[in-house]
Design a protein around this motif. Structure first.
Motif, PDB file in Angstrom:
ATOM      1  N   SER A 137      55.598  37.894  26.847  1.00  6.55           N
ATOM      2  CA  SER A 137      54.811  36.976  26.021  1.00  6.55           C
ATOM      3  C   SER A 137      54.455  35.684  26.756  1.00  6.55           C
ATOM      4  N   LYS A 138      55.141  35.428  27.878  1.00  7.10           N
ATOM      5  CA  LYS A 138      54.951  34.159  28.583  1.00  7.10           C
ATOM      6  C   LYS A 138      53.932  34.251  29.721  1.00  7.10           C
ATOM      7  N   ILE A 139      53.301  35.397  29.891  1.00  8.82           N
ATOM      8  CA  ILE A 139      52.277  35.517  30.936  1.00  8.82           C
ATOM      9  C   ILE A 139      51.157  34.517  30.649  1.00  8.82           C
ATOM     10  N   LYS A 140      50.827  33.722  31.633  1.00  6.12           N
ATOM     11  CA  LYS A 140      49.809  32.690  31.464  1.00  6.12           C
ATOM     12  C   LYS A 140      48.417  33.306  31.461  1.00  6.12           C
ATOM     13  N   PHE A 141      47.625  32.916  30.491  1.00  8.56           N
ATOM     14  CA  PHE A 141      46.250  33.415  30.346  1.00  8.56           C
ATOM     15  C   PHE A 141      45.318  32.602  31.237  1.00  8.56           C
ATOM     16  N   ASN A 142      44.520  33.300  32.054  1.00  9.64           N
ATOM     17  CA  ASN A 142      43.555  32.630  32.916  1.00  9.64           C
ATOM     18  C   ASN A 142      42.216  33.343  32.811  1.00  9.64           C
ATOM     19  N   ALA A 143      41.232  32.682  32.246  1.00  8.81           N
ATOM     20  CA  ALA A 143      39.920  33.297  32.069  1.00  8.81           C
ATOM     21  C   ALA A 143      38.891  32.781  33.067  1.00  8.81           C
ATOM     22  N   PHE A 144      39.258  31.792  33.895  1.00  8.34           N
ATOM     23  CA  PHE A 144      38.237  31.115  34.694  1.00  8.34           C
ATOM     24  C   PHE A 144      38.374  31.343  36.195  1.00  8.34           C
ATOM     25  N   ASP A 145      39.511  31.046  36.755  1.00  8.32           N
ATOM     26  CA  ASP A 145      39.690  31.020  38.214  1.00  8.32           C
ATOM     27  C   ASP A 145      39.867  32.434  38.744  1.00  8.32           C
ATOM     28  N   LYS A 146      38.750  33.068  39.148  1.00  9.07           N
ATOM     29  CA  LYS A 146      38.792  34.471  39.549  1.00  9.07           C
ATOM     30  C   LYS A 146      38.397  34.639  41.022  1.00  9.07           C
ATOM     31  N   GLU A 147      39.196  35.453  41.730  1.00  7.97           N
ATOM     32  CA  GLU A 147      38.911  35.759  43.130  1.00  7.97           C
ATOM     33  C   GLU A 147      38.381  37.175  43.321  1.00  7.97           C
ATOM     34  N   ASN A 148      38.772  38.097  42.417  1.00  7.96           N
ATOM     35  CA  ASN A 148      38.382  39.500  42.538  1.00  7.96           C
ATOM     36  C   ASN A 148      37.524  39.912  41.350  1.00  7.96           C
ATOM     37  N   ASP A 149      36.541  40.773  41.617  1.00 11.35           N
ATOM     38  CA  ASP A 149      35.797  41.361  40.512  1.00 11.35           C
ATOM     39  C   ASP A 149      36.658  42.392  39.787  1.00 11.35           C
ATOM     40  N   MET A 150      37.236  43.317  40.555  1.00 11.44           N
ATOM     41  CA  MET A 150      38.062  44.375  39.951  1.00 11.44           C
ATOM     42  C   MET A 150      39.277  44.651  40.817  1.00 11.44           C
ATOM     43  N   VAL A 151      40.373  45.031  40.149  1.00 16.05           N
ATOM     44  CA  VAL A 151      41.611  45.331  40.850  1.00 16.05           C
ATOM     45  C   VAL A 151      42.262  46.548  40.212  1.00 16.05           C
ATOM     46  N   PHE A 152      42.983  47.298  41.032  1.00 15.98           N
ATOM     47  CA  PHE A 152      43.753  48.440  40.525  1.00 15.98           C
ATOM     48  C   PHE A 152      45.104  48.442  41.216  1.00 15.98           C
TER      49      PHE A 152
END
Length: 380
Positions: A137-152
């Motif tokens: 539940s403590k995972i920090k939400f980040n909607a802005f600072d993005k380095e990758n388009d997609m990850v797997f």
């Protein structure tokens, strides 16, 4: 005095350690008396465990998958007649030899409805229950600072080589069943692996009671699951042709994606680092075909909490959880998948709206705290 004692073991990507830690933290947050016992570091002896049981009288021991230990050749929960909950993250087929189904103090939870049916059908086991995967539940939400388009995140094993080895391991009758199962599974990606095996056996003229109680049935499922899981993973990612994917995992990714300019293969990472990367990625890919159709995997939950839009194979469970806040696709119908991905990558308002909705849905219903409350309710 601890009411709940959680065993912490070890596993690939530090996954089992991570899950035990997060479950432990959730129990604390829910004001439950809990203790975490690290089986790797503690060097717990039989006398230590007996002392703990007699003095603390815990209501329940918990192990992720089959974390625990034996007293001689007897499972500790049968030897001491104490309650043990095995929270199975994997398919039960991989743990049948590590559990004592004759112990009336053993309880098993599965993250998928079909896996519970498997336990009932093959072991006549009725103390299993559904406990979906949880997320921190403590995972920090980040909607802005993005380095990758997609990850797997995940491994890819050589399914073609696996199939080639069958001729050296099995007779022609078994190979016919296996090949039939693959044909069924490749074109029926919604079917649980045990149902694929059942249908293949019937098609080849075998009655189900011929294999239910013998080792060959167990073996067939692992072979079918191992092939189809990696086959579908390869095909799923291969269908994405225009957009760059950063893959963190081990196995033979280079063999199957050699020369693919949109694939960036990097080393595997542990769970905490995976969350950090999801926070910096616009989209996280999930592919759990055959292994998970009516249940949960940790990756979509973690991605949603981290602010990364989920792109996954379709399942009724994911549809209930995410609705339109994720991209859910049938692997047999992915012709327009790049268009869907581009629609998200090129529309910040859409992407962020999906990310916020997914986070809300998961945070309200699928944290480890929710799972703790379910466990405690069952104890009561």
């Amino acid at each position: 005095m601890a009411d709940i004692i959680i065993f912490k073991g070890s596993g690939q990507y530090d996954a089992l350690q991570y899950f035990a830690d997060k479950l432990y933290e959730a129990f604390i947050e829910e004001n439950i008396n809990v203790r975490l016992l690290d089986l790797v570091e503690s060097q717990l002896s039989v006398d230590d465990l007996e002392f703990l049981i007699k003095n603390e009288r815990p209501k329940l021991f918990i192990g992720i998958n089959t974390n625990g230990f034996n007293i001689g050749e007897t499972k500790y929960y049968k030897f001491f007649n104490v309650n043990h909950l095995a929270i199975l993250i994997d398919h039960p087929i991989y743990h049948l030899n590590s559990l004592d189904f004759s112990a009336n103090t053993l309880y098993i939870s599965c993250v998928d409805e079909d896996r519970l049916s498997f336990l009932k059908d093959t072991k006549n086991y009725n103390r299993g229950f559904l406990l979906y995967h949880g997320v921190d539940s403590k995972i920090k939400f980040n909607a802005f600072d993005k380095e990758n388009d997609m990850v797997f995140f995940g491994s890819l094993y050589d399914y073609e080589d696996k199939r080639a080895q069958w001729k050296n391991k099995y007779n022609d009758d078994i190979i016919k069943v296996l090949n039939t199962a693959l044909e069924i599974g490749i074109y029926n990606s919604f079917m649980p692996v045990q149902d694929i095996m059942d249908l293949a056996l019937r098609y080849c003229g075998y009655e189900l009671h011929d294999y239910k109680q013998i080792e060959i049935g167990r073996l067939l499922i692992t072979e079918i699951d191992g092939y189809l899981r990696n086959y579908h993973r390869h095909k799923f990612i291969s269908n994405i042709k225009e957009n760059k994917i950063v893959i963190h995992g081990n196995g033979c990714w280079d063999k199957y994606f050699n020369g693919c300019n949109n694939i960036d293969i990097r080393p595997e990472v542990k769970m905490n680092e995976a969350v950090n990367i999801m926070q910096k990625s616009k989209i996280t890919i999930n592919c759990t075909i055959t292994g998970m159709y009516n249940g949960s995997h940790e990756r979509p939950f973690m991605a949603a909490m981290a602010g990364s839009v989920v792109l996954s194979n379709y399942s009724p469970f994911y549809e209930r959880v995410f609705g339109e806040s994720a991209v859910l696709t049938n692997i047999l119908d992915m012709n327009d998948i790049d268009n869907k991905i581009n629609g998200i990558l090129n529309d910040e308002s859409l992407r962020m709206n999906m990310a916020y909705k997914a986070r809300k849905n998961v945070a309200e219903n699928h944290t480890w705290n929710s799972r703790v409350r379910q466990i405690m309710s069952m104890l009561d």
